[in-house]
Design a protein around this motif. Structure first.
Motif, PDB file in Angstrom:
ATOM      1  N   LEU A  53      39.215  60.059   1.273  1.00 18.89           N
ATOM      2  CA  LEU A  53      37.776  59.897   1.483  1.00 18.89           C
ATOM      3  C   LEU A  53      37.045  60.235   0.188  1.00 18.89           C
ATOM      4  N   ASP A  54      35.949  59.522  -0.041  1.00 21.40           N
ATOM      5  CA  ASP A  54      35.086  59.826  -1.183  1.00 21.40           C
ATOM      6  C   ASP A  54      34.626  61.287  -1.089  1.00 21.40           C
ATOM      7  N   ARG A  55      34.557  61.986  -2.237  1.00 30.96           N
ATOM      8  CA  ARG A  55      34.211  63.422  -2.215  1.00 30.96           C
ATOM      9  C   ARG A  55      32.858  63.689  -1.559  1.00 30.96           C
ATOM     10  N   ARG A  56      31.871  62.845  -1.882  1.00 33.66           N
ATOM     11  CA  ARG A  56      30.528  63.031  -1.317  1.00 33.66           C
ATOM     12  C   ARG A  56      30.564  62.853   0.203  1.00 33.66           C
ATOM     13  N   THR A  57      31.391  61.909   0.629  1.00 38.44           N
ATOM     14  CA  THR A  57      31.542  61.677   2.063  1.00 38.44           C
ATOM     15  C   THR A  57      32.186  62.887   2.718  1.00 38.44           C
ATOM     16  N   SER A  58      33.194  63.454   2.056  1.00 37.37           N
ATOM     17  CA  SER A  58      33.859  64.643   2.587  1.00 37.37           C
ATOM     18  C   SER A  58      32.876  65.798   2.727  1.00 37.37           C
ATOM     19  N   ASP A 109      44.605  76.794  14.235  1.00 40.05           N
ATOM     20  CA  ASP A 109      45.372  75.651  13.775  1.00 40.05           C
ATOM     21  C   ASP A 109      44.551  74.368  13.872  1.00 40.05           C
ATOM     22  N   GLU A 110      43.834  74.208  15.005  1.00 43.38           N
ATOM     23  CA  GLU A 110      43.037  72.996  15.191  1.00 43.38           C
ATOM     24  C   GLU A 110      41.874  72.936  14.200  1.00 43.38           C
ATOM     25  N   ARG A 111      41.260  74.075  13.943  1.00 42.55           N
ATOM     26  CA  ARG A 111      40.130  74.084  12.985  1.00 42.55           C
ATOM     27  C   ARG A 111      40.596  73.726  11.591  1.00 42.55           C
ATOM     28  N   LEU A 112      41.767  74.259  11.239  1.00 41.52           N
ATOM     29  CA  LEU A 112      42.313  73.962   9.919  1.00 41.52           C
ATOM     30  C   LEU A 112      42.603  72.464   9.791  1.00 41.52           C
ATOM     31  N   LYS A 113      43.134  71.869  10.887  1.00 45.45           N
ATOM     32  CA  LYS A 113      43.381  70.420  10.881  1.00 45.45           C
ATOM     33  C   LYS A 113      42.079  69.662  10.648  1.00 45.45           C
ATOM     34  N   LEU A 114      41.017  70.133  11.312  1.00 45.49           N
ATOM     35  CA  LEU A 114      39.715  69.466  11.177  1.00 45.49           C
ATOM     36  C   LEU A 114      39.236  69.520   9.716  1.00 45.49           C
ATOM     37  N   ILE A 115      39.376  70.690   9.107  1.00 44.89           N
ATOM     38  CA  ILE A 115      38.932  70.837   7.715  1.00 44.89           C
ATOM     39  C   ILE A 115      39.754  69.935   6.792  1.00 44.89           C
ATOM     40  N   PHE A 116      41.078  69.932   6.968  1.00 42.49           N
ATOM     41  CA  PHE A 116      41.926  69.097   6.112  1.00 42.49           C
ATOM     42  C   PHE A 116      41.622  67.617   6.313  1.00 42.49           C
ATOM     43  N   THR A 117      41.292  67.215   7.549  1.00 45.93           N
ATOM     44  CA  THR A 117      40.971  65.808   7.802  1.00 45.93           C
ATOM     45  C   THR A 117      39.661  65.426   7.120  1.00 45.93           C
ATOM     46  N   CYS A 118      38.647  66.269   7.268  1.00 44.83           N
ATOM     47  CA  CYS A 118      37.340  65.974   6.658  1.00 44.83           C
ATOM     48  C   CYS A 118      37.450  65.902   5.138  1.00 44.83           C
ATOM     49  N   CYS A 119      38.351  66.682   4.559  1.00 45.48           N
ATOM     50  CA  CYS A 119      38.482  66.743   3.096  1.00 45.48           C
ATOM     51  C   CYS A 119      39.682  65.954   2.602  1.00 45.48           C
ATOM     52  N   HIS A 120      40.114  64.955   3.374  1.00 46.30           N
ATOM     53  CA  HIS A 120      41.281  64.176   2.949  1.00 46.30           C
ATOM     54  C   HIS A 120      40.972  63.445   1.635  1.00 46.30           C
ATOM     55  N   PRO A 121      41.931  63.474   0.686  1.00 48.84           N
ATOM     56  CA  PRO A 121      41.652  62.852  -0.614  1.00 48.84           C
ATOM     57  C   PRO A 121      41.400  61.346  -0.530  1.00 48.84           C
ATOM     58  N   ARG A 172      26.815  56.743   6.867  1.00 49.80           N
ATOM     59  CA  ARG A 172      27.908  57.214   6.031  1.00 49.80           C
ATOM     60  C   ARG A 172      28.925  57.991   6.882  1.00 49.80           C
ATOM     61  N   LEU A 173      28.404  58.797   7.809  1.00 54.74           N
ATOM     62  CA  LEU A 173      29.289  59.593   8.667  1.00 54.74           C
ATOM     63  C   LEU A 173      30.094  58.696   9.616  1.00 54.74           C
ATOM     64  N   VAL A 174      29.414  57.677  10.158  1.00 52.44           N
ATOM     65  CA  VAL A 174      30.127  56.761  11.059  1.00 52.44           C
ATOM     66  C   VAL A 174      31.221  56.029  10.291  1.00 52.44           C
ATOM     67  N   ARG A 175      30.880  55.580   9.069  1.00 50.66           N
ATOM     68  CA  ARG A 175      31.881  54.896   8.233  1.00 50.66           C
ATOM     69  C   ARG A 175      33.086  55.790   7.977  1.00 50.66           C
TER      70      ARG A 175
END
Lengths: 431, 119
Positions: free
Chosen positions: A128-133, A114-126, A163-166
């Motif tokens: 955020l810019d796609r390249r940043t994701s 569950d936590e890993r899935l949350k991490l993936i969904f957060t990193c790929c949140h719409p 970019r990652l810090v931003r």
């Protein structure tokens, strides 16, 4: 210190391997406890540095992951204490200290999933810019080093770190939730996740740079999609994308010919295709299709599966491929799918009929290299050599890589019979 | 968290008072406002007069200078705003998408800085 450089390097390699294997799991558990993306990342880095120092001295502990997790939590407590405004965080601090004092307990698999899935969904949140994701996912979920990601995208390590810090800053400040989306948002959010995974995979083909294909990024995308498939059981589009990538990856060895040039699907040595990957891709596709919810990735995988099955380019079921593209265009209207449909029809019907269909998609694809390459190929098959040469020139002008330009120039060169045997003759393999 | 939804649209793209589209347009805003209030997310919200009525104020070396009109000329202009109180960005995006002008113009969602909390 009596530690030799070799021992240090060995420990450093062990830590790198651990991060690749467990980085995403460790980070997601830290974020779950700390509720702060940047703090979790910084504390994990602290713990890894500490591991290098301690393990070089005393050897690695019995449970390295648990060691890192516990150290990172303590580093987080240190960081919060050091912060000038720690009073406002005293409640969190107390909770963390309680957690640290509690008996070390491995969380159950459901919690981790569950936590890993949350991490993936957060990193790929719409938001955020796609390249940043893409960068954030490679860093946080896949555990790639910032320098590795920077190299893959041909930017400086400092620029990538910024970019990652931003991105983490935006997650915190804009209130991007660390959560799996609810049922109403799930389809759209999963689409964003899959888009990021597929971008990582395609970046592995180095379409926009002159670097050699970056196989590691393709492996990374497939690994990520496998994780996603295991975390979200029964999502047909996740399985579809995994199938699509496996079926494409199966052709990797044949994409570059003996002379080191790019080989088109038509010219590839099909004996070099990886049968094990094809089998797995087809199995995943069958599982997905059985769920009765077709989607764009499943349909594209179905096209790739037809190619994988065809004994030769000529004996490909082009009629069926054209029908699948019809379905794809209904699901997701897109001129590139139209272009691929026209290619299939040029073999299923005739090049003449296919050529007539190109005009309808000329406007949106004017600046798209493959459009001109397809046009050139169809013109060549119609015997219109001069027009075909012009179309190849357009394609070469629009191409982003030297390998692609060479490939197009070779095909252009074959349009007129030359006194010397053409390059095709020299393609017999030494193996 | 508080979010500001800044509503941008091309001047003249919204229905004029007296046109047949004006009634439904206002009704849509009315319905959105009621929903925001009912869900308890509405902190504030207003429509602004046309950007031609704007004055840009700058203070340089202690001198106040004014300019007629908005500072930057852009195609889409700020026409109104809402302030929402939401749990997170997902919720704020959901409410921003209910603003009728989002269907023709654009809504920028920005978190409001909370200066009393940690920096």
């Amino acid at each position: 210190m009596s530690v030799g450089a070799t021992a240090g390097t060995q420990v450093s390699d062990e830590i790198d391997a651990l991060v690749r294997q467990d980085g995403g799991r460790l980070l997601s558990r830290l974020i779950a406890h700390l509720r702060d993306f940047q703090l979790a990342e910084d504390s994990l880095q602290d713990a890894l540095e500490s591991a290098l120092a301690h393990w070089s001295r005393n050897g690695p502990p019995r449970a390295p992951s648990a060691w890192i997790m516990r150290t990172a939590q303590r580093k987080a407590i240190d960081r919060i204490r050091r912060a000038a405004n720690f009073r406002s965080k005293s409640a969190e601090l107390a909770a963390l200290i309680a957690l640290d004092n509690a008996a070390p307990e491995e969380p159950d698999d459901d919690f981790i999933a569950d936590e890993r899935l949350k991490l993936i969904f957060t990193c790929c949140h719409p938001a955020l810019d796609r390249r940043t994701s893409v960068a954030l996912t490679l860093r946080s979920v896949c555990g790639l080093k910032t320098e590795e990601i920077a190299r893959a995208f041909v930017v400086g390590a400092d620029a990538m770190a910024q970019r990652l810090v931003r991105a983490r800053h935006k997650i915190a400040k804009a209130g991007i939730p660390y959560a799996t989306p609810g049922p109403e948002d799930w389809p759209m959010r999963m689409e964003a996740v899959l888009e990021v995974v597929y971008l990582i995979f395609n970046e592995g083909y180095a379409a926009s740079s002159d670097q050699a294909p970056r196989a590691d990024l393709r492996d990374e995308a497939i690994r990520l999609c496998r994780i996603l498939a295991s975390l979200s059981a029964g999502e047909p589009e996740v399985e579809g994308l995994l199938a699509l990538m496996l079926l494409h990856h199966a052709r990797s060895a044949a994409r570059i010919d003996a002379a080191g040039e790019m080989a088109s699907l038509e010219d590839q040595d099909r004996a070099l295709w990886d049968r094990a990957l094809i089998d797995e891709g087809e199995r995943r596709l069958r599982d997905a299709l059985r769920r009765g919810r077709p989607g764009a990735y499943q349909l594209q995988a179905a096209v790739a599966a037809l190619h994988a099955h065809a004994p030769s380019f000529a004996d490909t079921d082009w009629r069926e491929i054209a029908l699948i593209y019809d379905a794809l265009i209904t699901v997701r209207p897109n001129p590139v799918f139209e272009l691929n449909r026209i290619v299939a029809l040029s073999y299923a019907d005739s090049p003449r009929a296919a050529f007539g269909r190109l005009a309808a998609i000329a406007a949106p694809l004017e600046g798209y290299q493959p459009y001109h390459a397809v046009r050139a190929d169809i013109l060549a098959r119609l015997g219109e050599v001069e027009h075909a040469e012009q179309a190849y020139d357009d394609a070469i002008r629009l191409s982003g890589t030297a390998a692609e330009r060479n490939f197009l120039a070779l095909r252009r060169g074959r349009l007129r019979p030359s006194p010397q045997p053409p390059a095709r003759q020299a393609r017999s393999r030494s193996t | 968290m508080r979010y500001m939804a800044l509503i941008y649209s091309v001047p003249g793209s919204s229905p004029e008072y007296g046109s047949p589209e004006f009634g439904p347009f206002m009704a849509a805003y009315q319905a959105a406002n009621e929903r925001f209030a009912r869900d308890g997310v509405l902190v504030a919200g207003d429509a602004l007069e046309a950007s031609s009525t704007a004055t840009t104020v700058t203070v340089r070396d202690g001198r106040t200078e004014t300019l007629d009109g908005p500072f930057a000329e852009s195609k889409e202009q700020l026409g109104g705003y809402y302030i929402f109180e939401c749990a997170n960005l997902d919720e704020a995006i959901r409410y921003a998408a209910m603003i009728p002008t989002a269907a023709s113009g654009a809504v920028e969602v920005r978190p409001i800085r909370n200066l009393s909390a940690r920096p």
